[in-house]
Design a protein around this motif. Structure first.
Motif, short mmCIF file in Angstrom:
data_model
loop_
_atom_site.label_atom_id
_atom_site.label_comp_id
_atom_site.label_asym_id
_atom_site.label_seq_id
_atom_site.Cartn_x
_atom_site.Cartn_y
_atom_site.Cartn_z
N SER A 146 0.80 -1.24 -0.05
CA SER A 146 0.03 -0.15 -0.06
C SER A 146 0.93 1.10 0.08
CB SER A 146 -0.88 -0.06 1.37
OG SER A 146 -1.67 1.43 1.51
N VAL A 147 0.38 2.32 -0.72
CA VAL A 147 1.08 3.29 -0.84
C VAL A 147 0.34 4.80 -0.01
CG1 VAL A 147 2.70 3.06 -2.73
CG2 VAL A 147 0.55 3.95 -3.04
N ARG A 148 -0.76 4.22 0.51
CA ARG A 148 -1.69 5.25 1.00
C ARG A 148 -0.92 6.00 2.27
NH1 ARG A 148 -7.78 2.94 1.65
NH2 ARG A 148 -6.74 1.38 3.11
N TRP A 173 -4.89 16.30 6.83
CA TRP A 173 -6.30 15.84 6.32
C TRP A 173 -7.04 16.83 5.53
CZ3 TRP A 173 -9.42 11.66 7.05
CH2 TRP A 173 -10.74 11.94 7.22
N ARG A 174 -6.85 18.51 6.08
CA ARG A 174 -7.44 19.35 5.23
C ARG A 174 -6.88 19.77 3.93
NH1 ARG A 174 -7.19 23.70 10.49
NH2 ARG A 174 -8.83 22.82 11.49
N GLY A 175 -5.59 19.45 3.83
CA GLY A 175 -4.93 19.64 2.59
C GLY A 175 -5.32 18.67 1.83
N LEU A 176 -5.77 17.42 2.23
CA LEU A 176 -6.09 16.18 1.22
C LEU A 176 -7.57 16.25 0.62
CD1 LEU A 176 -4.94 13.59 -0.09
CD2 LEU A 176 -5.91 12.53 2.15
N LEU A 177 -8.56 16.58 1.59
CA LEU A 177 -9.85 16.53 1.29
C LEU A 177 -10.52 18.02 1.31
CD1 LEU A 177 -10.83 13.66 4.01
CD2 LEU A 177 -10.70 13.88 1.39
N GLY A 178 -9.78 19.21 1.93
CA GLY A 178 -10.42 20.33 2.00
C GLY A 178 -10.82 21.23 0.63
N LEU A 229 -10.63 6.83 0.32
CA LEU A 229 -10.52 5.42 0.18
C LEU A 229 -9.28 5.34 -0.78
CD1 LEU A 229 -13.99 4.03 -0.71
CD2 LEU A 229 -12.83 3.94 1.23
N ALA A 230 -9.06 5.83 -1.70
CA ALA A 230 -7.84 6.12 -2.58
C ALA A 230 -6.57 6.50 -1.91
CB ALA A 230 -7.94 6.86 -3.89
N ARG A 231 -6.48 7.43 -0.94
CA ARG A 231 -5.39 8.06 -0.38
C ARG A 231 -5.01 7.91 1.07
NH1 ARG A 231 -4.30 12.25 -4.12
NH2 ARG A 231 -2.42 12.43 -2.91
N VAL A 232 -6.06 7.49 1.63
CA VAL A 232 -5.63 7.59 3.43
C VAL A 232 -5.73 5.96 3.70
CG1 VAL A 232 -6.64 8.34 5.57
CG2 VAL A 232 -6.80 9.84 3.38
N ALA A 233 -4.76 5.56 4.52
CA ALA A 233 -4.69 4.01 5.19
C ALA A 233 -5.50 3.88 5.96
CB ALA A 233 -3.14 3.98 5.61
N TYR A 234 -6.19 2.70 6.07
CA TYR A 234 -6.88 1.95 7.02
C TYR A 234 -8.46 2.51 6.71
CZ TYR A 234 -2.76 0.37 9.51
OH TYR A 234 -1.59 -0.21 9.88
N THR A 235 -8.68 3.18 5.68
CA THR A 235 -10.31 3.65 5.15
C THR A 235 -10.45 2.38 4.33
OG1 THR A 235 -9.35 4.89 3.62
CG2 THR A 235 -9.76 5.85 5.62
N SER A 236 -11.84 2.22 3.98
CA SER A 236 -12.56 1.12 3.58
C SER A 236 -13.96 1.38 3.38
CB SER A 236 -12.18 -0.07 4.11
OG SER A 236 -13.08 -0.20 5.02
N GLU A 242 -14.91 -12.04 -10.10
CA GLU A 242 -13.89 -11.80 -9.13
C GLU A 242 -12.67 -11.31 -9.88
OE1 GLU A 242 -13.25 -15.25 -6.91
OE2 GLU A 242 -15.28 -14.95 -5.83
N ALA A 243 -12.39 -11.82 -10.80
CA ALA A 243 -11.02 -11.72 -11.47
C ALA A 243 -11.32 -10.30 -12.06
CB ALA A 243 -10.45 -12.90 -12.37
N ARG A 244 -12.33 -9.91 -12.75
CA ARG A 244 -12.61 -8.78 -13.55
C ARG A 244 -12.51 -7.53 -12.37
NH1 ARG A 244 -10.91 -5.97 -17.33
NH2 ARG A 244 -12.63 -4.51 -18.67
N VAL A 245 -13.19 -7.55 -11.32
CA VAL A 245 -12.94 -6.59 -10.52
C VAL A 245 -11.75 -6.42 -9.85
CG1 VAL A 245 -13.87 -6.04 -7.85
CG2 VAL A 245 -15.51 -7.03 -9.61
N ALA A 246 -11.02 -7.48 -9.73
CA ALA A 246 -9.55 -7.31 -9.24
C ALA A 246 -8.67 -6.63 -10.30
CB ALA A 246 -8.91 -8.62 -8.83
N GLU A 247 -8.82 -7.02 -11.45
CA GLU A 247 -8.06 -6.43 -12.60
C GLU A 247 -8.39 -4.99 -12.81
OE1 GLU A 247 -6.33 -4.85 -16.15
OE2 GLU A 247 -5.83 -6.59 -14.69
N LEU A 248 -9.89 -4.35 -12.54
CA LEU A 248 -9.95 -3.12 -12.70
C LEU A 248 -9.38 -2.32 -11.59
CD1 LEU A 248 -13.63 -3.34 -13.85
CD2 LEU A 248 -11.87 -2.32 -15.20
N GLU A 249 -9.32 -2.89 -10.27
CA GLU A 249 -8.86 -2.14 -9.27
C GLU A 249 -7.37 -2.15 -9.35
OE1 GLU A 249 -8.19 -3.80 -4.99
OE2 GLU A 249 -10.05 -3.28 -5.18
N ARG A 250 -6.69 -3.12 -10.08
CA ARG A 250 -5.29 -2.83 -10.30
C ARG A 250 -5.14 -1.68 -11.29
NH1 ARG A 250 -5.37 -8.52 -9.44
NH2 ARG A 250 -5.70 -9.09 -11.66
#
Length: 574
Positions: free
Chosen positions: A169-171, A183-188, A200-207, A300-308
């Protein structure tokens, strides 16, 4: 009716901690992998840890005083007598759990250790997207056994292969929670409707399990007060407080979770394992009515591929702007210091405009001015990519969300086989293409150069061998990034007495650079030779070859080139 248990990085982190406390020091008798039921079991002296690794299930059960019954088709790995659990861990912000083992002491049964799989040192449970798996590893890092053998994106999960960890993960905030200003700089500056996606894309431990509860009114309100309140809720989760296991009552059904979430109905349990068992009892049957396992796996594979794909595009987008600026700076420096570089040099060190020096890689076949013009051209391509990529990222995200929602409904029995097939298209027997006769997917992806020459790029290590030795001709040009793992590339060329045009050869080299571990470098050295000068040493692992009479090109790995040169009908079937 409920979906199976969903695992996010927060749940996995706390589950690892609970299992570490329960399992550390216990003697492991066996690891059992049942591919038919997609289940794994760790057998201890007087207890068994069962793990249902079907995404429609997901339950983890600790059962005292039981031994699993023998069953046909179950792969059993027995460690050396006296092997114990050393620790259970989960990397930060990852859905991967590692059960690390300690070898027996010197007083252990050395003879028995020799007869058994004494090298068993770790069991890895992967819970990414819907490609759940369990892998038994030896002390040398090689795979002893795997629940679901598969190959995808440089990872070969098969017995005997070296285990490669999933991409980390690079979040932001994986090690330390974000500060309020971050936080403000990211979402403000993000519109309220877009905040959940960015979170979801940028912050760790969110889902998707916790994002809405964290954001609350910040998904609709522009004011800073709502965003600050959301930060406090984020901080309460991301600081990883002591576990307080609950079963959440979400729209999708019962969901075990290590912490209660604000505004979400929940019931407290003594342990996370208790919460998981309680939630699993409410889960729906594993298979959706009328939807075959093969169709679910394709989805499942298609969802995973689109995520990647979205992650790759997002990574390209984030580096395109800085890369374009760096290329322009290097080109400017080359032109600002005439005479410091000459044709034939592979690199030059020049004074920077702001002090210090800059080392610049050069193509020795070009003059300094030509190198600068090539850098300017590459910078323009990166700038175009930076402008085009957001729309492509959005399209990939939207398609993934649609298919992920369909998958969850299918697993819950709320989607029909016809609906799933309509989303994926019919699959020909044996994995053939849509609307045609069944055929095996070739071991390469196809591209076409500006001059009309075909380029073939190997899909993985085994496919590399097949491409090089069974899907090419002796006069073809073979290419590979120097000193970097990556795809074998074949530029089709029938003439034994002349080389392909320089532009076609360069474009094939760019593809070799893009399909290698060096793809993020500014300039990549790519070796090339005729395919007849490539040989395979005896007993060499898949993908390892020895090229002779090699020459080298220096290219810029431009991501836009792959899209431009790809043969449209060669898109993978997900």
């Amino acid at each position: 009716m409920s979906n199976g248990i969903r695992y996010d990085s927060l749940l996995v982190r706390y589950l690892a901690a609970e299992l570490d406390e329960r399992l550390r020091g216990r003697v492991l008798r066996a690891v059992r992998l049942d591919a038919e039921s997609r289940a794994a079991a760790l057998v201890f002296r007087r207890a068994v840890l069962y793990w249902d690794l079907d995404p429609a299930g997901g339950a983890v059960r600790w059962v005292e005083g039981e031994r699993p019954a023998d069953a046909a088709g179950v792969h059993v790995i027995e460690p050396a007598r006296g092997t114990t659990v050393a620790r259970v861990t989960a990397p930060p912000d990852e859905r991967v759990l590692r059960i690390e083992l300690a070898p027996p002491t010197a007083e252990g049964d050395a003879a028995g250790a020799g007869r058994r799989a004494a090298s068993l040192c770790c069991v890895v449970v992967e819970l990414m997207t819907n490609q759940w798996n369990a892998v038994a590893l030896g002390a040398d890092g090689r795979i002893l056994a795997v629940l679901r053998p598969r190959e995808a994106y440089g990872r070969v999960l098969r017995p005997g292969a070296t285990y490669v960890e999933p991409q980390r993960s690079v979040r932001a905030g994986a090690s330390v929670p974000l500060e309020r200003e971050e936080w403000r700089g990211l979402l403000g500056d993000v519109s309220p409707a877009e905040r959940e996606r960015v979170l979801l894309a940028r912050v760790a431990y969110t889902s998707p399990l916790n994002a809405r509860a964290i954001l609350g009114a910040a998904t609709s309100a522009e004011d800073g007060e709502a965003l600050d309140a959301a930060y406090e809720r984020y901080r309460a989760v991301a600081s990883l407080p002591p576990a307080d296991p609950h079963v959440l009552r979400l729209d999708g059904g019962a969901q075990p979770y290590p912490l209660p979430l604000p505004g979400v109905p929940a019931e407290r349990f003594p342990s996370l394992l208790d919460a998981i068992v309680a939630a699993s009892r409410e889960a729906a049957p594993a298979a959706a009515v009328g939807v075959s396992r093969a169709a679910l796996e394709r989805l499942e594979a298609r969802v995973a591929e689109l995520e990647r794909r979205a992650a790759r595009l997002r990574e390209e987008w984030e580096r395109s702007g800085p890369r374009a600026a760096e290329l322009r700076r290097q080109a400017d420096l080359l032109l600002a210091h005439p005479g410091r570089a000459v044709k034939g040099m592979t690199e030059v060190e020049l004074p920077d405009f702001t002090g210090g020096t800059v080392r610049i890689a050069l193509d020795p076949a070009l003059t300094p001015v030509e190198n600068a013009h090539r850098m300017y051209a590459a910078a323009r391509k990166h700038e175009r990519a930076a402008a085009q990529l957001p729309a492509r990222i959005e399209a990939a995200d939207q398609k993934r969300q649609r298919l992920a929602a369909l998958l969850q409904r299918a697993l819950a029995g709320a989607a029909s086989a016809a609906e799933v097939e309509a989303a994926l298209g019919p699959a020909a027997p044996g994995g053939g293409r849509r609307g045609g006769e069944a055929r095996r997917l070739p071991p390469y992806r196809r591209y076409r150069t500006s001059g009309g020459l075909e380029v073939r790029v190997g899909r993985n290590n085994r496919a590399n061998d097949e491409l090089t030795f069974h899907h090419s001709s002796p006069n073809d040009v073979w290419l590979h990034a120097r000193e970097a793992s990556g795809a074998h590339v074949i530029l089709r060329w029938p003439d034994p007495n002349s080389n392909p045009p320089a532009r076609d050869l360069t474009e094939a080299a760019v593809l070799a650079a893009l399909h290698s571990r060096a793809r993020t470098s500014g300039t990549v050295a790519v070796d090339w030779t005729r395919r007849r000068y490539v040989r395979k040493p005896r007993k060499a692992p898949p993908g390892l070859v020895v090229p002779e009479r090699v020459r080298t090109l220096f290219v810029v790995p431009d991501p836009a080139a792959e899209e431009r040169l790809r043969v449209p009908d060669d898109e993978d079937e997900g």
